[in-house]
Design an enzyme around this catalytic site. Structure first.
Site, PDB file in Angstrom:
ATOM      1  N   SER A 274      22.080  34.832  57.936  1.00  0.00           N
ATOM      2  CA  SER A 274      21.758  35.012  56.524  1.00  0.00           C
ATOM      3  C   SER A 274      20.316  35.428  56.271  1.00  0.00           C
ATOM      4  O   SER A 274      20.048  36.177  55.334  1.00  0.00           O
ATOM      5  CB  SER A 274      22.063  33.721  55.759  1.00  0.00           C
ATOM      6  OG  SER A 274      21.454  32.603  56.380  1.00  0.00           O
ATOM      7  N   HIS A 302      28.684  35.236  55.639  1.00  0.00           N
ATOM      8  CA  HIS A 302      28.181  36.521  55.154  1.00  0.00           C
ATOM      9  C   HIS A 302      28.940  37.722  55.706  1.00  0.00           C
ATOM     10  O   HIS A 302      28.740  38.838  55.243  1.00  0.00           O
ATOM     11  CB  HIS A 302      26.693  36.660  55.491  1.00  0.00           C
ATOM     12  CG  HIS A 302      25.834  35.693  54.754  1.00  0.00           C
ATOM     13  ND1 HIS A 302      25.265  35.982  53.533  1.00  0.00           N
ATOM     14  CD2 HIS A 302      25.454  34.430  55.051  1.00  0.00           C
ATOM     15  CE1 HIS A 302      24.578  34.943  53.115  1.00  0.00           C
ATOM     16  NE2 HIS A 302      24.672  33.986  54.024  1.00  0.00           N
ATOM     17  N   LYS A 334      30.772  34.624  48.605  1.00  0.00           N
ATOM     18  CA  LYS A 334      30.114  35.925  48.766  1.00  0.00           C
ATOM     19  C   LYS A 334      31.060  37.071  48.414  1.00  0.00           C
ATOM     20  O   LYS A 334      31.141  37.483  47.268  1.00  0.00           O
ATOM     21  CB  LYS A 334      29.598  36.080  50.201  1.00  0.00           C
ATOM     22  CG  LYS A 334      28.257  35.417  50.475  1.00  0.00           C
ATOM     23  CD  LYS A 334      28.333  33.960  50.680  1.00  0.00           C
ATOM     24  CE  LYS A 334      27.005  33.334  51.026  1.00  0.00           C
ATOM     25  NZ  LYS A 334      27.123  31.886  51.217  1.00  0.00           N
TER      26      LYS A 334
END
Length: 390
Positions: A274, A302, A334
């Site tokens: 990240s 992610h 996300k």
């Protein structure tokens, strides 16, 4: 260097390059912080002698004997450095977190100690800080309409855990869809992405187990590892030689003092890290995992939805089999524009977590409209919504 020596593991070219910080920028940044620090000590001296008014929160006289909540330098940093530059962060947004956002205007008349809102809204600010990778967190369109329908049918919250009254048909539908999306036997959804890591790692490993963790792993992985009570050893970021050395030492030497074999060895890595944006060298990690008979925990917070030809994450990106990853973790916050997290893997693993995971036993179930948001966006990515948008 890694790819050159292990090129046979990669089914596609994999080369990463990161821009180095220019020396001038680095030097000027450090000098700037140095100047702020010097002036901070000077101002603290002036405040102590009542030359300058102290505006920061201070403890009452009867609380002076308590241990301070913050360490000295943390307090000093917040008071003298962060306070001067904090207008750059924590600004209230008053629109959907899309490519552009609307921001509430604020001003400060006391050097950022306090802020006053003017009532004006600054329109069309370019958004560089959102998790909304694919634009599904919107207030119009298919996802919004589906979530609104479910909201009217089920309400806003479940107000119970999955093991009591909080197990809806929507939760079952979501978990089956997630398992199919990942290509695993079974999956379980949780209400919070951070807790998916911090509460499930302690359910999987404990005293007498060894965790090998990448030095740049997310705070949720670090907290989960610490809460587990297992022994933790850190390997250099994405460095396979460092990981293999730790694995060799673990096999040869065993546990400290007793020299007994470790009960389990668990490797913790992220799909996309990240803070760095680097991609895990997954083919090499899996090769080492198989070689040394250890387990692999992959955090795809992610990468899921945003990596691979059809958005199935770093496993698909490298053309690998999901069966080679023992624990596949990810979040819905996300790419899917929602909230919560999941763990996927073999049915035995998920059945075990349904019973022993703190997140399953004590945490409230996912909100029904949030579940529908995930289902709709995931079906869109999979091309099952009847369009080519995904």
């Amino acid at each position: 260097n890694h790819v050159m020596h292990n090129g046979g593991l990669y089914k596609r070219p994999f080369n990463e390059a990161f821009e180095e910080t220019p020396m001038l920028v680095a030097v000027l940044t450090y000098v700037g912080y140095g100047v702020l620090t010097l002036f901070g000590y000077l101002r603290d001296f002036m405040r102590q002698w009542k030359i300058e008014k102290c505006q920061n929160a201070t403890e009452r006289e009867e609380q002076k004997d308590f241990v301070p909540l913050y360490q000295d330098f943390e307090n000093f940093y917040n008071r003298n450095l962060y306070m001067r530059i904090r207008d750059s962060w924590n600004r209230p947004i008053c629109s959907v977190p899309g490519a552009k956002v609307d921001m509430m205007e604020r001003v400060s008349y006391d050097y950022n100690w306090t802020f006053t809102y003017t009532g004006r809204v600054i329109k069309d600010i370019i958004n560089m800080g959102s998790y909304n990778y694919l634009g599904f967190a919107q207030n119009a369109g298919t996802c919004q309409e589906a979530a609104a329908t479910v909201l009217s049918q089920y309400g806003a919250g479940v107000c119970s855990t999955r093991q009591e009254m909080g197990n809806l048909d929507k939760h079952e539908e979501l978990e089956k869809l997630v398992a199919r999306f990942l290509g695993v036997e079974s999956a379980m959804a949780y209400g919070m992405g951070f807790a998916t890591n911090s509460m499930n790692i302690p359910a999987l490993v404990g005293k007498g187990c060894l965790i090998l963790s990448d030095e740049l792993n997310h705070a949720s992985l670090v907290l989960g590892a610490r809460l587990s009570g297992a022994t933790i050893r850190i390997f250099k970021h994405n460095n396979m030689q460092s990981l293999e050395k730790l694995l060799k030492d673990a096999i040869v030497h065993g546990q400290p003092r007793t020299r007994r074999p470790w009960k389990k060895i668990l490797i913790l890595v992220e799909g996309i890290y990240s803070m760095e944006g680097s991609i895990v060298r997954l083919p090499e990690v899996i090769a080492l995992k198989k070689k040394y008979k250890s387990y692999l925990y992959l955090d795809e917070a992610h990468s899921i939805g945003a990596l691979g030809p059809s958005g199935r994450g770093v496993v698909e990106y490298f053309g690998l089999s999901p069966e080679d990853v023992d624990v596949m973790m990810g979040t819905f916050t996300k790419s899917f524009g929602a909230a919560g997290g999941y763990i996927g893997g073999k049915k035995e693993l998920i059945d075990y977590l349904r019973t022993y995971s703190h997140s399953a036993v004590y945490a409230t179930s996912l909100s029904p409209p949030v579940v529908e948001q995930i289902i709709t966006s995931m079906k869109c990515i999979m091309g099952e919504d009847g369009t080519t948008v995904g």
